[in-house]
Design an enzyme around this catalytic site. Structure first.
Site, PDB file in Angstrom:
ATOM      1  N   LYS A  34       0.877  -1.188   0.000  1.00 19.75           N
ATOM      2  CA  LYS A  34       0.000   0.000   0.000  1.00 19.75           C
ATOM      3  C   LYS A  34       0.907   1.229   0.000  1.00 19.75           C
ATOM      4  CE  LYS A  34      -1.723   3.121   2.140  1.00 19.75           C
ATOM      5  NZ  LYS A  34      -1.576   4.532   1.656  1.00 19.75           N
TER       6      LYS A  34
ATOM      7  N   GLY B 297       6.063   5.792   8.602  1.00 19.16           N
ATOM      8  CA  GLY B 297       5.091   6.881   8.609  1.00 19.16           C
ATOM      9  C   GLY B 297       5.244   7.721   9.861  1.00 19.16           C
ATOM     10  N   SER B 298       4.147   8.356  10.238  1.00 17.82           N
ATOM     11  CA  SER B 298       4.222   9.263  11.386  1.00 17.82           C
ATOM     12  C   SER B 298       4.071   8.491  12.692  1.00 17.82           C
ATOM     13  CB  SER B 298       3.106  10.302  11.285  1.00 17.82           C
ATOM     14  OG  SER B 298       1.858   9.658  11.499  1.00 17.82           O
TER      15      SER B 298
ATOM     16  N   GLU C  82       8.650   2.391  11.558  1.00 18.46           N
ATOM     17  CA  GLU C  82       9.757   3.320  11.329  1.00 18.46           C
ATOM     18  C   GLU C  82       9.115   4.703  11.263  1.00 18.46           C
ATOM     19  OE1 GLU C  82      12.846   3.700  11.309  1.00 18.46           O
ATOM     20  OE2 GLU C  82      12.668   5.634  10.322  1.00 18.46           O
TER      21      GLU C  82
ATOM     22  N   CYS D  70      13.379  11.282   7.094  1.00 16.25           N
ATOM     23  CA  CYS D  70      13.279  10.958   8.524  1.00 16.25           C
ATOM     24  C   CYS D  70      14.596  11.283   9.198  1.00 16.25           C
ATOM     25  CB  CYS D  70      13.020   9.480   8.737  1.00 16.25           C
ATOM     26  SG  CYS D  70      11.636   8.883   7.843  1.00 16.25           S
TER      27      CYS D  70
ATOM     28  N   GLU E 291       8.826  17.210  14.936  1.00 17.99           N
ATOM     29  CA  GLU E 291       9.271  16.943  13.569  1.00 17.99           C
ATOM     30  C   GLU E 291       8.544  17.877  12.606  1.00 17.99           C
ATOM     31  OE1 GLU E 291       8.355  13.088  11.711  1.00 17.99           O
ATOM     32  OE2 GLU E 291      10.441  13.067  11.042  1.00 17.99           O
TER      33      GLU E 291
HETATM   34  C1  UN1 Z   1      13.936   8.132   5.348  1.00 19.81           C
HETATM   35  O1  UN1 Z   1      14.037   9.343   5.397  1.00 19.81           O
HETATM   36  O2  UN1 Z   1      12.919   7.560   5.758  1.00 19.81           O
HETATM   37  O3  UN1 Z   1      19.987   7.825   5.234  1.00 19.81           O
HETATM   38  C2  UN1 Z   1      14.977   7.252   4.775  1.00 19.81           C
HETATM   39  C3  UN1 Z   1      19.163   8.414   4.537  1.00 19.81           C
HETATM   40  C4  UN1 Z   1      18.516   7.674   3.395  1.00 19.81           C
HETATM   41  C5  UN1 Z   1      17.267   7.001   3.839  1.00 19.81           C
HETATM   42  C6  UN1 Z   1      16.293   7.911   4.547  1.00 19.81           C
HETATM   43  N1  UN1 Z   1      19.450   6.718   2.859  1.00 19.81           N
HETATM   44  O4  UN1 Z   1      18.811   9.551   4.774  1.00 19.81           O
END
Ligand code: UN1
Length: 503
Positions: free
Chosen positions: A178, A231-232, A253, A287, A388
């Protein structure tokens, strides 16, 4: 927007390309230009259930395909990603907005991950251990679990699906995918490549649509034992709650509020390079983005002025155009959220050093562009230093020594990535141990994870699982311990003791 002439996409369920049962659709548009990318099925619970059924049926034969043979398909997929790298890269710039070099990096990450996991087809090691009994053999083996619900974000629209789908498939699981509704065309191309590589029907299915319908149904479906979500934090908690009655394996994550520490002994120019890349790359929508910079008091002033100067030189624009450094953010609500944090920061008394506004010049008003934004004199407790933002905004915080810097770095609810710039090996080792994050960089920014080490974070960034590397195998398989007694008699563990020669 008119949809005439736009490409219409479908779900892929049980090896067939099908419309949503509702007949309803949604659109994906280019965040830099507003142009329509395509029209996608707005799927229902019924569509999701069909995909789960197909994945469940396919699992019964896929789990029995020898892992090296499953891997052969992944090798072909990886090769095909290589061949289609330019096409996927351009589509990513168009649909997601990141600039060409970064989009190429996203595709490359999927290539690396798919090759890596294909290699696992001939490893996937378990353990053999001696028994405490004579004439007894024992080992642990990895076995697949079943259907995986892979729920992925828009910010790494090719890389992150590969982090989930490549290990799942090599381990013998089947998948209902999804993807985010902001990047469905990329997800669809991703799946087509698996189809072209000869993946049997039902092993990988894609169902487009919203998280509250398709995602939630996957999480609540009794025949989906594994859920992997990027996601969040809020959606992560809801996912854990919804999956709890089924005791599902749930990999989460979630967010980050990553800090770069710059000590007084650091190479300031190198640190500025690292900060620019980590704070404004992908328009801050990683992230792992550096949304805090904790700076020693002696280098604070020079670092601040160099950073602001360099940030102001970054060119905003459409990622397919030459010399563009920073692309758009993903959509209007992201733009509004990012801008609201500028107002929050100003309200909190932080000093806006540069940026802080929506960019509209030279046609940028057709898309969602936000100027790279730096706040100075930020208190670690301010909301802009705690929450964030997921945009091109970073906050400079002063620290007098390493203890204060580490304390400030750890003072947030998230724990994904961290970094320290220092030439002092003792400080570097303190940071490696004491920064409470899943990833720490020394003399590099907070982004740049490679596929063969675990990826994930501590605290509210997740629930203890990791993806990538060997760690991914632990999520996509179940350990089985096997004891084989070839003594021909009953040997009771812990009771019938082998007479020790030491006694
Ligand atoms: C993400 O932002 O969910 O190390 C992944 C990094 C990338 C992966 C980020 N290789 O920023």
């Amino acid at each position: 927007m008119a949809t005439t002439g736009a490409k219409t996409y479908r779900n892929y369920i049980g090896g067939e390309w099908v419309d949503a049962t509702s007949g309803e659709t949604f659109e994906s548009t280019n965040p830099a230009t507003g142009e329509l990318i395509g029209v996608f099925p707005k799927s229902t619970v019924e569509d999701t259930d069909r995909a789960v059924e197909a994945a469940k049926d396919a699992y019964e034969s896929w789990r029995l395909v020898p892992a090296p043979k499953r891997a052969e398909i992944l090798f072909r997929v990886a090769q095909s990603f290589v061949e289609h790298k330019d096409e996927l890269t351009e589509l990513m710039v168009q649909e997601m907005g990141k600039v060409r070099a970064e989009a190429g990096g996203d595709v490359q990450e999927a290539i690396d991950m798919t090759y890596y996991m294909a290699g696992e087809g001939r490893r996937m090691f378990g353990q053999t251990t001696p028994s405490e009994m004579p004439d007894k053999f024992q080992m642990s083996v990895r076995l697949p679990v079943g259907v995986v619900g892979a729920i992925t974000p828009w910010n790494f629209p090719i890389a992150i699906p590969s982090w989930k789908i490549a290990p799942a498939l090599v381990c013998g699981d089947t998948v209902v995918f999804k993807p985010a509704t902001d990047t469905p065309a990329l997800a669809e191309r991703f799946v087509e490549i698996f189809e072209e590589a000869g993946l049997p029907p039902g092993v990988l299915n894609i169902v487009h649509g919203g998280g509250s319908v398709v995602g939630e149904r996957l999480v609540k479906h009794p025949d989906v034992p594994l859920i992997s979500l990027t996601g969040s934090r809020e959606v992560g908690i809801k996912t854990a709650e919804n999956g709890a009655p089924f005791l599902k394996h749930i990999h989460l994550e979630l967010g980050g509020k990553n800090a770069i520490i710059v000590m007084d002994d650091a190479d300031v120019d190198l640190a500025v390079d690292g900060i620019l890349w980590s704070a404004f790359g992908t328009s801050g929508q990683r992230c792992t983005a550096a949304s805090r910079v904790i700076v020693g008091s002696k280098v604070y002033e020079p670092l601040q002025s160099k950073l602001v100067e360099r940030a102001e030189q970054l060119k905003l624009g459409y990622g397919l155009d030459e010399d563009v450094d920073v692309g758009p953010v993903i959509n209007r609500s992201a733009l509004e959220k990012i801008h609201s944090y500028t107002e929050i920061g100003q309200g909190e008394g932080a000093k806006l050093l540069t940026g802080g506004e929506i960019a509209t010049e030279n046609g940028l008003d057709k898309g969602f562009f936000y100027r790279p934004t730096i706040f100075g004199d930020v208190d670690p407790e301010m909301r802009i230093a705690q929450e964030e933002i997921f945009g091109p905004t970073t906050a400079l915080i002063r620290a007098t020594d390493i203890d204060e810097a580490i304390r400030a770095a750890n003072s947030v609810e998230f724990g994904l990535s961290s970094s320290i710039f220092t030439r002092d090996v003792n400080k570097a080792f303190r940071a490696m141990r004491d920064l409470n994050t899943g990833i720490t960089y020394i003399n590099a920014g907070t982004t740049g994870a490679e596929v063969h080490l675990p990826f994930g974070g501590t605290k509210a960034t997740g629930n203890g699982h990791r993806e990538a590397g060997q760690a991914a195998l632990d999520f996509y398989t179940e350990w089985k311990s096997i004891y084989v007694d070839y003594s021909g008699k009953l040997q009771r563990a812990q009771i019938d003791e082998f007479e020790s020669p030491a006694r």
